[in-house]
Design a protein around this motif. Structure first.
Motif, mmCIF file in Angstrom:
data_model
loop_
_atom_site.group_PDB
_atom_site.id
_atom_site.type_symbol
_atom_site.label_atom_id
_atom_site.label_comp_id
_atom_site.label_asym_id
_atom_site.label_seq_id
_atom_site.Cartn_x
_atom_site.Cartn_y
_atom_site.Cartn_z
ATOM 1 N N UNK B 56 29.624 36.962 42.418
ATOM 2 C CA UNK B 56 30.183 35.649 42.086
ATOM 3 C C UNK B 56 31.568 35.449 42.673
ATOM 4 N N UNK B 57 32.397 36.496 42.592
ATOM 5 C CA UNK B 57 33.758 36.420 43.134
ATOM 6 C C UNK B 57 33.704 36.193 44.647
ATOM 7 N N UNK B 58 32.792 36.910 45.342
ATOM 8 C CA UNK B 58 32.658 36.738 46.797
ATOM 9 C C UNK B 58 32.189 35.322 47.139
ATOM 10 N N UNK B 59 31.221 34.822 46.355
ATOM 11 C CA UNK B 59 30.720 33.461 46.597
ATOM 12 C C UNK B 59 31.824 32.428 46.372
ATOM 13 N N UNK B 60 32.617 32.635 45.322
ATOM 14 C CA UNK B 60 33.681 31.677 44.986
ATOM 15 C C UNK B 60 34.752 31.650 46.074
#
Lengths: 140, 137
Positions: B56-60
């Protein structure tokens, strides 16, 4: 150290953990928010915004449906002494506000961002929690 | 769209807490009891959770805004202060006493177990007291 293999549930715990992480992913990528349970609960008490009401409602209703329908059959055990429940509740509240987060905000969201504050918080609360159980016993 | 995301996220969080064993205070305390007969399961909850959360952090990072158009709000504080350490230390003592933290405290209400209904009001009093204390310190 002795591992309790009878209680050990690596598959269910990894799967359940992945669902918790997916919930955090969805809230971050979908709405730009950090999934911190203590922060969401405090804000819900102080100002009832619609998204928090919806989030907490489905957070409470989902386990209710899963348990009532018998889809998930888990028996819950609690500490036997009432004072542990009461004092525990109060300290969890005070600590998560003072420390700006709890197991979800610091543990699941903060560590994934490599936040220095969250690493310190998680190491600290893991240590004091383990020391508390070591000193007082499980109490279950 | 924001409300659909909140509902889905809350639903996944609640199911995950139940299935993983986090809703069972006895199991949480079994994980914290490292010198006794140790149940390492919750380390696997953390592992599974962190992998997804990290994705999620990478996608954000690759987005300029969230899917519902809102700004992505991530705390950027880096300062380790006394409040953080004292707060986390107090939180840990409470967690070790009862085996319940705020996420499971909410989701646990769905189990209808009396203990969660005792825990919740006291937790809210603690949260408000802690909020006051954070402003005062």
């Amino acid at each position: 150290m002795l591992i309790d293999f009878e209680a050990f549930t690596p598959m269910a715990s990894t799967f359940g953990g992945a669902m918790i992480g997916l919930a955090a992913l969805l809230l971050l990528v979908g709405s730009g928010r950090i999934m911190g349970a203590s922060g969401i609960l405090t804000s819900l008490v102080l100002e009832q915004s619609l998204w928090r009401i919806v989030f907490v409602f489905s957070l409470v209703v989902t386990p209710w449906i899963l348990m009532q329908s018998g889809m998930v059959d888990i028996s819950l055990t609690f500490v036997a002494d009432d004072w542990r429940l009461w004092l525990g509740a109060f300290l969890v509240g005070v600590g998560s506000q003072l420390g700006s987060g709890c197991t979800s905000g610091h543990g699941i969201c903060g560590l994934a961002r490599f936040s220095k504050r969250s690493v310190v918080a998680v190491l600290t609360f893991m240590a004091t929690a383990m020391i508390t159980v070591f000193l007082l016993g499980r109490g279950v | 769209m924001g409300l659909v995301i909140a509902a889905l996220s809350g639903c996944l969080f609640g199911a995950g807490l139940l299935i993983s064993g986090m809703l069972n205070p006895g199991k949480v305390i079994g994980f914290l009891d490292v010198t006794g007969s140790w149940d390492p399961s919750l380390a696997f909850v953390m592992g599974g959770g962190l992998i997804m959360s990290f994705v999620g952090v990478l996608m954000a990072r690759n987005r300029s805004a969230a899917m519902d158009g809102q700004k992505i709000n991530v705390p950027d504080g880096q300062q380790i202060d006394g409040k953080l350490i004292l707060g986390a230390a107090i939180f840990g003592v409470g967690w070790g006493l009862a085996g319940i933290c705020p996420g499971p405290a909410m989701a646990g209400l769905g189990s209808l177990a009396l203990e969660f209904f005792i825990f919740m009001p006291v937790l809210i009093i603690g949260l408000l007291a802690g909020r006051f204390l954070r402003g005062a310190l």
